[in-house]
Design a protein around this motif. Structure first.
Motif, short mmCIF file in Angstrom:
data_model
loop_
_atom_site.label_atom_id
_atom_site.label_comp_id
_atom_site.label_asym_id
_atom_site.label_seq_id
_atom_site.Cartn_x
_atom_site.Cartn_y
_atom_site.Cartn_z
N THR A 220 3.17 -11.73 7.23
CA THR A 220 3.50 -10.69 6.24
C THR A 220 3.88 -11.32 4.92
O THR A 220 3.42 -10.89 3.86
CB THR A 220 4.64 -9.80 6.77
OG1 THR A 220 4.22 -9.19 7.99
CG2 THR A 220 5.02 -8.73 5.76
N GLU A 221 4.72 -12.35 4.95
CA GLU A 221 5.14 -13.02 3.72
C GLU A 221 3.95 -13.64 3.00
O GLU A 221 3.85 -13.56 1.78
CB GLU A 221 6.20 -14.08 4.03
CG GLU A 221 7.53 -13.49 4.46
CD GLU A 221 8.51 -14.52 4.98
OE1 GLU A 221 8.19 -15.74 4.94
OE2 GLU A 221 9.59 -14.12 5.44
N MET A 222 3.03 -14.25 3.76
CA MET A 222 1.85 -14.85 3.15
C MET A 222 0.97 -13.79 2.50
O MET A 222 0.49 -13.97 1.39
CB MET A 222 1.04 -15.61 4.20
CG MET A 222 -0.20 -16.27 3.65
SD MET A 222 -1.21 -17.04 4.92
CE MET A 222 -1.87 -15.60 5.73
N LEU A 223 0.78 -12.64 3.18
CA LEU A 223 -0.05 -11.58 2.61
C LEU A 223 0.57 -11.00 1.34
O LEU A 223 -0.12 -10.72 0.37
CB LEU A 223 -0.29 -10.49 3.65
CG LEU A 223 -1.18 -10.90 4.82
CD1 LEU A 223 -1.21 -9.80 5.89
CD2 LEU A 223 -2.59 -11.23 4.35
N GLU B 46 2.58 -12.65 -0.67
CA GLU B 46 2.42 -13.69 -1.68
C GLU B 46 1.00 -13.71 -2.23
O GLU B 46 0.78 -13.84 -3.44
CB GLU B 46 2.77 -15.06 -1.08
CG GLU B 46 2.71 -16.18 -2.08
CD GLU B 46 3.13 -17.50 -1.45
OE1 GLU B 46 2.38 -18.48 -1.62
OE2 GLU B 46 4.19 -17.54 -0.80
N MET B 47 0.01 -13.56 -1.36
CA MET B 47 -1.38 -13.53 -1.81
C MET B 47 -1.63 -12.34 -2.72
O MET B 47 -2.35 -12.45 -3.71
CB MET B 47 -2.33 -13.48 -0.61
CG MET B 47 -2.41 -14.80 0.13
SD MET B 47 -3.41 -14.70 1.62
CE MET B 47 -5.00 -14.22 0.96
N ASP B 48 -1.03 -11.20 -2.41
CA ASP B 48 -1.21 -10.01 -3.23
C ASP B 48 -0.62 -10.24 -4.62
O ASP B 48 -1.16 -9.79 -5.62
CB ASP B 48 -0.55 -8.80 -2.57
CG ASP B 48 -0.90 -7.51 -3.28
OD1 ASP B 48 -2.11 -7.27 -3.52
OD2 ASP B 48 0.02 -6.73 -3.59
N ASP B 49 0.50 -10.98 -4.69
CA ASP B 49 1.13 -11.28 -5.98
C ASP B 49 0.28 -12.22 -6.84
O ASP B 49 0.43 -12.26 -8.05
CB ASP B 49 2.51 -11.91 -5.78
CG ASP B 49 3.54 -10.91 -5.27
OD1 ASP B 49 3.27 -9.69 -5.36
OD2 ASP B 49 4.60 -11.34 -4.80
#
Length: 124
Positions: A100-103, A105-108
């Protein structure tokens, strides 16, 4: 490299599958063909070191051969069929919170939409 991974799985895997000392790492070793089996895949990366596995989810089917991987990022009901044995794989379960954190971060880091014609901002 695949031969070394398959050999390591052989050395450490007991029965159909074995947890390891490495958190979330699971080894799979199957010698004989098995009937198609229904499973619930959790988020994971499955590295195939030997044999061939077909995974079917609804109408979609994917075959993973030695040197290939399967990536699942959601809980997914599937049917698996081992098309070639012996089958060897290393499965790394993905931590839901880390995913979830990676997704997020990727969205940001998604590139901003292109500005208006001429590269000028449309601000007033």
């Amino acid at each position: 490299m695949l031969d070394r991974l398959a050999a390591a799985i052989d050395r450490h895997c007991v029965g159909l599958g074995t947890d390891t000392a490495v958190p979330r790492l699971f080894l799979v070793s199957v010698e004989e063909p098995i009937e198609p089996t229904d499973l619930l895949y959790e988020p994971m990366i499955c590295f195939v070191a030997g044999g061939t596995k077909r995974t079917t989810a609804g109408e979609l089917s994917q075959v993973a051969r030695p040197g290939e991987m399967l990536l699942t990022t959601i809980d997914l009901p599937v049917t698996i069929e081992l098309e070639q044995v012996p089958y060897r794989s290393a499965v790394l379960h993905i931590d839901d919170q880390a995913l979830t954190e990676m997704l997020v971060e990727m969205d940001d880091t998604t590139p901003a939409a292109p500005s208006s014609a001429g590269g000028r901002s449309a601000r007033r």
